[in-house]
Structure formats: structure tokens, C-alpha cells
Enzyme design. Structure first.
Site, PDB file in Angstrom:
ATOM      1  N   GLY A   1      33.409  40.423  43.951  1.00 30.54           N
ATOM      2  CA  GLY A   1      34.852  40.494  43.734  1.00 30.54           C
ATOM      3  C   GLY A   1      35.604  39.500  44.586  1.00 30.54           C
TER       4      GLY A   1
ATOM      5  N   ASP B   1      41.507  40.255  37.672  1.00 31.56           N
ATOM      6  CA  ASP B   1      40.435  41.066  38.287  1.00 31.56           C
ATOM      7  C   ASP B   1      40.506  40.902  39.812  1.00 31.56           C
ATOM      8  OD1 ASP B   1      38.291  42.737  38.759  1.00 31.56           O
ATOM      9  OD2 ASP B   1      36.773  41.348  38.035  1.00 31.56           O
TER      10      ASP B   1
ATOM     11  N   HIS C   1      38.055  42.294  49.223  1.00 28.88           N
ATOM     12  CA  HIS C   1      37.105  42.851  50.198  1.00 28.88           C
ATOM     13  C   HIS C   1      37.372  42.125  51.511  1.00 28.88           C
ATOM     14  CE1 HIS C   1      34.711  44.767  47.036  1.00 28.88           C
ATOM     15  NE2 HIS C   1      34.770  43.642  46.355  1.00 28.88           N
TER      16      HIS C   1
ATOM     17  N   ARG D   1      43.074  49.044  45.535  1.00 25.53           N
ATOM     18  CA  ARG D   1      42.349  49.844  46.548  1.00 25.53           C
ATOM     19  C   ARG D   1      43.252  50.935  47.135  1.00 25.53           C
ATOM     20  NH1 ARG D   1      37.824  47.313  44.662  1.00 25.53           N
ATOM     21  NH2 ARG D   1      37.471  45.259  45.501  1.00 25.53           N
TER      22      ARG D   1
ATOM     23  N   LYS E   1      38.534  53.967  31.951  1.00 29.44           N
ATOM     24  CA  LYS E   1      37.676  52.801  32.227  1.00 29.44           C
ATOM     25  C   LYS E   1      36.215  53.212  32.253  1.00 29.44           C
ATOM     26  CE  LYS E   1      36.606  48.612  33.978  1.00 29.44           C
ATOM     27  NZ  LYS E   1      36.854  47.995  35.259  1.00 29.44           N
TER      28      LYS E   1
HETATM   29  C1  NCD Z   1      35.083  44.764  41.280  1.00 31.70           C
HETATM   30  C2  NCD Z   1      35.524  45.420  42.578  1.00 31.70           C
HETATM   31  O1  NCD Z   1      35.314  44.840  43.648  1.00 31.70           O
HETATM   32  O2  NCD Z   1      36.106  46.502  42.531  1.00 31.70           O
HETATM   33  N1  NCD Z   1      34.291  43.620  41.537  1.00 31.70           N
HETATM   34  C3  NCD Z   1      34.097  42.540  40.726  1.00 31.70           C
HETATM   35  O3  NCD Z   1      33.302  41.681  41.092  1.00 31.70           O
HETATM   36  N2  NCD Z   1      34.740  42.386  39.592  1.00 31.70           N
HETATM   37  C4  NCD Z   1      34.355  45.792  40.478  1.00 31.70           C
HETATM   38  C5  NCD Z   1      33.992  45.363  39.110  1.00 31.70           C
HETATM   39  O4  NCD Z   1      34.853  45.193  38.240  1.00 31.70           O
HETATM   40  O5  NCD Z   1      32.790  45.232  38.856  1.00 31.70           O
HETATM   41 ZN    ZN Z   2      37.050  44.819  37.826  1.00 30.39          ZN
END
Ligand code: NCD
Ligand code: ZN
Length: 462
Positions: free
Chosen positions: A344, A325, A329, A90, A171
Site C-alpha cells: 500500500g 487506493d 503505512h 485507517r 467490500k
Molecule cells: C491496502 C491497505 O493497505 O489497506 N493495500 C494495498 O496495497 N492496496 C489493502 C488492499 O487493498 O489490499
Molecule cells: Zn485497497
């Protein structure tokens, strides 16, 4: 031959000398990892690792040193620093969720010495100018090595500029493109892939082909939301992209796959690599009835049967990589109804302990863990001087206490996102220290390196 990654590190060092808070001399980067069990690519051998000016100078049973800084690693396993190729750090306008300093502290605490950041930020990383801007901001804040993925764009000149700026991939985010991009148009994807191949940049994809589908969710629960993003969308995306990829002869890395059938198709195709996440390997959809938003991500958690077959096929060697990943948040954003809760979950600090637990249970050989979390990520993204503990390689090392038992506790995360679907999970195997270019960044529960002590990596130079 001098490693370019190290040259970048040295440039960063030279720059950091003007900053009084993190000023370091090259000599400070001489470091000795003493008496570890060192992973040599096949097995452990007892020895010490001498790192000089960011690179491994020597590995030997006994090293007589002249008083360089050291860590006593007896009883610990030394592995090549882990590489997480799918991280959302972020920062910029989303710094309230995570920033380069906190995200890379979380990386170091999780044993990752290199991370590649995703482009769905505000502003998005969709031009060379934006890549360079992020590289500049990150150089002041990062504690580990960090590189940047860029958004897939349709302009071939911009693709060339992105390659020159050092973007690690383009991406393609199929559910909702990051840059304006006609994801429904096969020709547009093929053209982008051809341009990417031309400049030697791989394409990474979020393979869920949902554009144009109605939201079939019945109700606003997390289980229904997961059901509405059916595995069919992944299958459709993978099959479609493999077809286009073949024509364009471009390298494509398929992110966070959830189905054994996807892994099988990709492993049978040239220039294609795959990635799976710990949450899809270890958790299934039924958990959503108890943990709700804490387990909400895309692609969503699948049925128990699907999860088991993903784990089995990964253990059988069908996946190329494991990535967290890490998608932080705030809890305020997450703790809402399924249609409002952003998908996420954070993963940098849970991935290695969870995978080491599989090693301790003798489900996963340690050689496979190193392959999926370091060697293959380095190979896929051209990080030539990483992922090996040998003379001349970059001095990125993670020291692991294989026996240490812990319990996942998200309140202790260095990430700003203090929640996890794995909260309360018992693990065996923990990070003791993370060493980046010969500098200890994390040790026994603490971050010991300042902001900006890490380096920015540019694709093509390491
Ligand atoms: C990702 C995010 O929050 O940026 N979220 C997720 O659930 N993996 C975005 C994404 O890769 O879809
Ligand atoms: Zn992702």
C-alpha cells in the site's frame, strides 16, 4: 427539493455548535468563487459561483453580492469537487498510520472533497454498529465529506442493518476476507450479492483470486513478490465474479484493476463498474528494483507492456473511475523485506497533479478526468447532489491552476505516510483550493479548516 446531503451537513453543523473550537454559523457558509473558468459539464465558461448554506445558489457571469466571503479565482479552473471512492483513512487502532483528520487534510490538498473509506481497519468495519461508531468518530475529525464502505458479511440481517446505517458498499476482499467469509464458495458470494441487491447496496471487490495458491515467490525481493501475484489471479477473480454477479443481478464495482482484459470484460457487462489507480496507470514493475518498498502495493505493479495497455484503454474510456487506493503505512513498517512489508502507498495528494499532467500533455481530455474522478464515482455510489457545478448541487468545488509546475515531494504531504513511488516526478497542474459545502478547506499549500468541519455521508441520503 432540499438535498439530503446538505441536511446531513446542517445536522453536523448544529452538532458542531456545541464545540467551541470549530463552531461555525450557517452564514459563514455563504461563499463566492469569483471569476473562475467554470466547468459546466462540457466546457469552461467564465463566471462566479455563489454558494449558500452549503449548496450552489447561482452561477453567473457577474454576481453582485453583499460582502460575502470570497476567493478571487481569475485564471483558475473550477471543477466539481473530486470523489475518491477507495481510500484507507485507517484511524481507530491504526491511527498511528493515518487518522480522519490527517487523511482528510490530504484529501483536501489533493482536490478530493468526498472520500469513501475502506473497512479493513482495526477493528474492522464489519457490522452496522461499527459503521455508526466510525461515523461518530469521523464527524469530530473529518475536513471533507466522508462515507464508509463495510466488509462483505454473510448474514443477510446484518447486510440490511449495514444498509440502514448508510454503508456505501459491501467490500469483498478476496485475498483475505475482512469479516469471516468463505470466498472459495460461489454460493456464499451469490447469497451475499442477492442480499446486497435486495437492500440496494453495491458490492465492491478486491479482485485477486489467490486463496489456496502457494506463494510461488523465489526469494524475498519486491520484484519477485510482484511476480508471485500474477495477473492470472485478477483474470480468474474477474471472470468468476462476473459469472456470480450475473446470477445474483447485483451491482459490483471492481477495485484497482490492472489489466485491459479486465476492463473490457467489465465494460461489456451490465451492473459492473471498474476502477484503476494512478500507480498502475503510470508505473511498472521494473521500478521496484530502485524504489523497492515505496512501490509495493497489491495488486502489484505490472510489466511495462501491461501498464501501457491499461493506460491506453483508460484513455479510450474503458474504465469507470480512477481512485487513489490511498493506503498509508509507517516507513518503519514499509522498510522491510518484501514478505514483511505491508502493501500500500499513499495517493490522495498525487492523483490529481499526475492526471492533470496527462491533460497538459494532451493525453487525457479534461472531460474524461472529470468523468473518472467525479461524475462516475458519484453515479456509481449514488451521490446525486455531487459532481456538478450547477444551481442546487452541493457546494463542493476544486480550483485548479492548470499551468502550475511542481515536483512531487512526499515530505510535504499532509498524510502521515510521507513516502511515495512518485517522489521527484515533475507535474503540471496543481490544486489551488478545495471548497467543501462552501467552506475553503485547503488553499495554496495550507489547510485552513478545522477538524470536524466536514460531514459524514450516509448512503441513500444524498
Ligand atoms: C491496502 C491497505 O493497505 O489497506 N493495500 C494495498 O496495497 N492496496 C489493502 C488492499 O487493498 O489490499
Ligand atoms: Zn485497497
Amino acid at each position: 427539493m432540499e438535498s439530503s446531503c446538505v441536511r446531513i451537513a446542517q445536522r453536523n453543523l448544529a452538532r458542531s455548535k456545541t464545540r467551541t473550537d470549530t463552531a461555525v454559523d450557517l452564514e459563514d457558509r455563504n461563499f463566492l468563487v469569483k471569476d473562475a473558468d467554470v466547468w459546466n459539464g462540457r466546457a469552461f465558461t467564465r463566471g462566479s459561483i455563489l454558494i449558500e448554506n452549503g449548496r450552489i445558489k447561482r452561477i453567473a457571469r457577474r454576481i453582485i453580492d453583499n460582502g460575502v466571503e470570497r476567493t478571487n479565482a481569475s485564471g483558475l479552473k473550477a471543477l466539481p469537487g473530486l470523489i475518491d471512492v477507495h481510500v484507507h483513512l485507517r484511524d481507530m487502532e491504526l491511527a498511528y498510520k493515518e487518522d480522519f483528520a490527517t487523511g482528510t487534510a490530504a484529501a483536501a490538498a489533493g482536490g478530493f472533497t468526498t472520500v469513501l473509506d475502506m473497512p479493513n481497519t482495526v477493528p474492522p468495519t464489519n457490522s452496522a454498529r461499527r459503521v455508526i461508531e466510525k461515523q461518530k468518530v469521523a464527524a469530530q475529525k473529518t475536513r471533507v465529506n466522508v462515507g464508509f464502505h463495510a466488509a462483505a458479511v454473510s448474514d443477510s440481517d446484518e447486510i440490511e442493518a449495514l444498509a440502514h446505517a448508510g454503508a456505501f458498499s459491501l467490500k469483498l476482499y478476496m485475498p483475505k476476507p475482512i469479516a469471516p467469509f468463505d470466498v472459495e464458495n460461489d454460493q456464499a458470494i451469490e447469497k451475499m450479492m442477492r442480499a446486497a441487491r435486495h437492500v440496494g447496496t453495491p458490492v465492491t471487490v478486491h479482485a485477486e483470486d489467490i486463496v489456496g495458491t502457494e506463494n510461488t515467490s523465489q526469494g524475498d525481493g519486491f520484484e519477485q513478490a510482484a511476480d508471485a501475484r500474477s495477473p492470472i489471479f485478477e483474470t480468474r477473480a474477474v471472470e468468476r465474479l462476473l459469472r456470480i454477479q450475473k446470477k445474483a443481478r447485483c451491482s459490483v464495482h471492481y477495485c484497482h484493476l490492472t489489466l485491459r482484459s479486465s476492463l473490457t470484460k467489465i465494460s461489456g457487462s451490465t451492473r459492473s463498474t471498474s476502477e484503476v489507480t494512478p500507480h498502475h496507470l503510470l508505473l511498472s514493475k521494473k521500478l521496484l528494483s530502485t524504489i523497492g518498498w515505496r512501490g509495493w502495493m497489491v495488486p502489484p505493479l505490472r510489466s511495462e507492456e501491461t501498464r501501457q495497455s491499461l493506460l491506453e484503454s483508460t484513455l479510450a474510456g474503458l474504465s469507470s473511475a480512477i481512485a487513489s487506493d490511498h493506503a498509508p503505512h509507517t516507513i518503519k513498517e514499509k522498510d522491510q523485506s518484501a514478505s514483511k512489508s505491508p502493501p500500500g502507498v499513499p495517493g490522495l495528494e498525487t492523483t490529481l497533479p499526475l492526471m492533470l499532467t496527462l491533460v497538459n500533455r494532451q493525453q487525457m481530455p479534461l472531460s474524461l478526468l472529470v468523468k473518472l474522478l467525479s461524475e462516475n464515482p458519484a453515479r456509481i455510489f449514488g451521490l446525486k447532489s455531487k459532481a456538478k457545478l450547477q444551481k442546487g448541487a452541493d457546494g463542493d468545488v476544486v480550483l485548479v491552476d492548470l499551468k502550475k509546475k511542481s515536483k512531487i515531494d512526499s515530505s510535504k504531504f499532509f498524510s502521515k505516510a510521507k513516502f511515495s513511488p512518485f517522489d521527484g516526478f515533475k507535474t503540471q497542474g496543481a490544486v489551488h483550493s478545495s471548497i467543501v459545502s462552501g467552506k475553503v478547506v485547503y488553499k495554496e499549500g495550507e489547510i485552513v479548516a478545522g477538524e470536524g468541519s466536514g460531514s459524514v455521508l450516509r448512503s441513500g441520503s444524498g
